[in-house]
Design an enzyme around this catalytic site. Structure first.
Site, PDB file in Angstrom:
ATOM      1  N   GLU A   1      20.988  60.323  26.558  1.00 19.58           N
ATOM      2  CA  GLU A   1      21.390  61.027  27.776  1.00 19.58           C
ATOM      3  C   GLU A   1      21.279  60.119  28.995  1.00 19.58           C
ATOM      4  OE1 GLU A   1      18.840  64.440  27.363  1.00 19.58           O
ATOM      5  OE2 GLU A   1      19.855  64.908  25.466  1.00 19.58           O
TER       6      GLU A   1
ATOM      7  N   TYR B   1      11.996  68.233  28.064  1.00 15.78           N
ATOM      8  CA  TYR B   1      11.619  68.125  26.654  1.00 15.78           C
ATOM      9  C   TYR B   1      10.146  68.471  26.450  1.00 15.78           C
ATOM     10  CZ  TYR B   1      16.093  66.142  25.309  1.00 15.78           C
ATOM     11  OH  TYR B   1      17.428  65.967  25.057  1.00 15.78           O
TER      12      TYR B   1
END
Length: 393
Positions: free
Chosen positions: A140, A98
């Site tokens: 996640e 990310y």
């Protein structure tokens, strides 16, 4: 979390950012892949990059999330993020990635918007990105924990023990573990399959599991439609090894016993078959209406299986549409043209499960909304990029 000041900045600048997303996202991907070419070869779908669908999907996700911060809708936010989280988990995405995406995305925003990106604007959009990223990273992590794997460690080698031609352009592959047992899955879920291509890339695609969740093997079907499916059709046979992920996906049977409407198009029948297999095994007595659209009967994958599973249900009904079919086969259960809800009994209390191409999903979603099915009861699966809507309709 966005402060009131940051939220006001997002509201003031969202039109400008939305208006520039078509320019921002291609620049973002160009910069990302120039710095990390392995991501294009081994993680992102190259076909969707070339067509422009993946950049549109990213733009849609950003715009949808931004608008949901201005007009809070927790249920819709959860719906969007859960779907993305399942897809990311099936690819083995980790928290560290990310930060990589963040750096290249914001470089593209600054490049396109220039002086309009003041420190206050940059701060607000930076916070928005990390709010979205932190929610996804948390979701996640939960998915990885539930699957019993470390973050990103979703891959395993399996052996192909069966191959069956289920239509002229579709093959079904049966997989067995090389060692130990395969993880359990919930009917309707999918696995990612990574294949080595001639240019050295290892491309990934998702395929729904169609067998029984109680069996020690996995089964999925592949329609010939691109470079990964071509590799599987041409090079993968009994005895070969495949690199596959742990099962993920949220198109699963609801916990209640409400009526079900299962609608699919083309190879989108595969998650429906997974759901029907589970319903058939437990002789589920609820009303189940199965709607399927295809180009023609002779090229329809799993045509016989779809009919047999529906027939095995105490209250199952199957209606199919074909773009090309002889008029003599037309009946209440076999229709010509594209799928339509004309003449189909639609119970407003039904759960609707959709799977197929993006255009099919969009049109059928609208059709069910027009029949007063609440948006929260419409669930879907697609293996192309999701072009997310920013509004409710």
């Amino acid at each position: 979390m966005l402060s009131d000041t940051q939220r006001a900045t997002i509201a003031a600048t969202l039109p400008a950012v939305e208006g520039s997303l078509a320019e921002i996202t291609p620049r973002f991907y160009r910069g990302l892949f120039a710095a990390h070419p392995d991501l294009l070869d081994n993680l992102f779908n190259r076909t969707h990059q070339k067509s422009g669908e993946q950049p549109q999907a990213l733009a849609g996700s950003i715009a949808a999330f931004a608008r949901l911060q201005l007009e809070p809708d927790v249920r819709r936010q959860r719906f969007i993020l859960d779907r993305i989280a399942h897809k990311h988990a099936s690819l083995g995405v980790t928290a560290e990635q990310y930060a990589v995406v963040h750096d290249h995305l914001f470089a593209a925003i600054v490049e396109v918007l220039g002086a309009a990106v003041t420190p206050e604007v940059a701060d607000a959009w930076d916070q928005l990105y990390w709010d979205m990223a932190d929610l996804l990273i948390s979701s996640e992590a939960d998915l990885y924990a539930e699957a019993g794997v470390e973050p990103g460690q979703v891959w395993r080698e399996v052996r192909v023990i069966g191959r069956e031609q289920v239509s002229p352009d579709t093959v079904a592959l049966t997989l067995a573990p090389v060692e130990g047992q395969l993880p359990s899955f919930r009917p309707g879920q999918y696995i990612s399959v990574q294949v080595p291509l001639l240019d050295g890339a290892r491309q990934i695609r998702q395929y729904s599991l169609t067998g029984s969740a109680g069996e020690p093997t996995w089964r999925f079907s592949v329609k010939l439609a691109g470079e990964v499916s071509a590799h599987l059709h041409e090079h993968v046979f009994e005895g070969d090894l495949l690199h596959v992920s742990t099962p993920f996906g949220d198109l699963i049977l609801p916990d209640d016993d409400a009526p079900l409407l299962l609608a699919s198009a083309g190879i989108g029948c595969t998650p429906v078959i997974g759901l029907l297999t589970a319903l058939s095994e437990r002789r589920d007595a609820r009303p189940v209406t199965v709607l399927h659209a295809d180009r023609s009967r002779d090229r329809q994958p799993h045509r016989g299986m779809l009919a047999a599973l529906t027939d095995s249900l105490p209250s199952g009904r199957l209606i199919q549409w074909y773009e090309n079919a002889s008029p003599h086969v037309v009946s209440d259960a076999v229709r010509l043209g594209q799928m339509s809800l004309d003449g189909v009994a639609v119970d407003r209390n039904s759960h609707v499960m959709l799977c197929g191409p993006t255009g099919f999903l969009s049109s059928m979603r609208e059709a069910f909304l027009d029949h007063e099915i609440d948006e929260s009861r419409i669930h879907y699966e697609t293996f192309g990029p999701e072009l997310l809507r920013t509004g409710a309709r």
